[in-house]
Design an enzyme around this catalytic site. Sequence first.
Site, PDB file in Angstrom:
ATOM      1  N   CYS A  42       3.570   5.653  -4.350  1.00 22.43           N
ATOM      2  CA  CYS A  42       4.434   4.999  -3.365  1.00 22.43           C
ATOM      3  C   CYS A  42       5.763   5.734  -3.310  1.00 22.43           C
ATOM      4  O   CYS A  42       6.397   5.967  -4.344  1.00 22.43           O
ATOM      5  CB  CYS A  42       4.647   3.542  -3.764  1.00 22.43           C
ATOM      6  SG  CYS A  42       5.854   2.685  -2.740  1.00 22.43           S
ATOM      7  N   CYS A  45       8.689   3.384  -4.754  1.00 22.47           N
ATOM      8  CA  CYS A  45       8.887   2.997  -6.159  1.00 22.47           C
ATOM      9  C   CYS A  45       8.061   3.832  -7.129  1.00 22.47           C
ATOM     10  O   CYS A  45       8.096   3.572  -8.331  1.00 22.47           O
ATOM     11  CB  CYS A  45       8.566   1.517  -6.341  1.00 22.47           C
ATOM     12  SG  CYS A  45       6.799   1.147  -6.273  1.00 22.47           S
ATOM     13  N   CYS A  90       2.515  -1.579  -0.766  1.00 24.49           N
ATOM     14  CA  CYS A  90       2.629  -1.422  -2.210  1.00 24.49           C
ATOM     15  C   CYS A  90       2.806  -2.795  -2.853  1.00 24.49           C
ATOM     16  O   CYS A  90       3.693  -3.554  -2.470  1.00 24.49           O
ATOM     17  CB  CYS A  90       3.822  -0.534  -2.517  1.00 24.49           C
ATOM     18  SG  CYS A  90       4.221  -0.418  -4.269  1.00 24.49           S
ATOM     19  N   CYS A  93       6.563  -2.860  -4.760  1.00 18.99           N
ATOM     20  CA  CYS A  93       7.854  -2.935  -4.055  1.00 18.99           C
ATOM     21  C   CYS A  93       7.718  -3.500  -2.645  1.00 18.99           C
ATOM     22  O   CYS A  93       8.719  -3.718  -1.977  1.00 18.99           O
ATOM     23  CB  CYS A  93       8.523  -1.564  -4.014  1.00 18.99           C
ATOM     24  SG  CYS A  93       7.791  -0.411  -2.822  1.00 18.99           S
ATOM     25  N   CYS A 113      -5.802   4.054   6.065  1.00 18.81           N
ATOM     26  CA  CYS A 113      -5.125   5.003   6.943  1.00 18.81           C
ATOM     27  C   CYS A 113      -3.641   4.927   6.617  1.00 18.81           C
ATOM     28  O   CYS A 113      -2.964   3.971   6.966  1.00 18.81           O
ATOM     29  CB  CYS A 113      -5.403   4.591   8.390  1.00 18.81           C
ATOM     30  SG  CYS A 113      -4.747   5.725   9.600  1.00 18.81           S
TER      31      CYS A 113
HETATM   32 ZN   LIG Z   1       6.163   0.799  -4.013  1.00 14.66          ZN
END
Ligand SMILES: [Zn+2]
Length: 125
Positions: A42, A45, A90, A93, A113
């Site tokens: 991510c 984070c 995510c 976060c 995607c």
């Molecule tokens: Zn994250």
Amino acid sequence: MTNDTPSCALTPEQYRVLREEGTERAFSSPLLTIKEDGDYLCAGCEAPLFPSTTKFDSGTGWPSFYDAYPNALATKTDYHIGVARTEYHCARCGGHQGHVFEDGPTPTGLRYCNNGLALTFRPKA
Ligand SMILES: [Zn+2]
């Protein structure tokens, strides 16, 4: 206490995707051509979201994966384009990543995607 500067500052484009559920232009992501082993993290984070082993070429112009790390993502339904789509983000976060569709390859049949801007690639050590 002083204000801490975030350790990984986002670009305006990354911010638009991660925090405002924007979508980057198709075929714009440098991640599309990465073939090495590693993890996709991510961009908000640095949580590991996808192992490179689940990446595949969907032809859509966005980095695509057929599976994610367990509990790395959370989903919700959105209607931004007038039809129901499953948005995922995510789990740590809350940063928006992309949409998941049920036309992916085996073994899951899923196609995550993903916006390349929302990910960073970490090569296998
Ligand atoms: Zn994250």
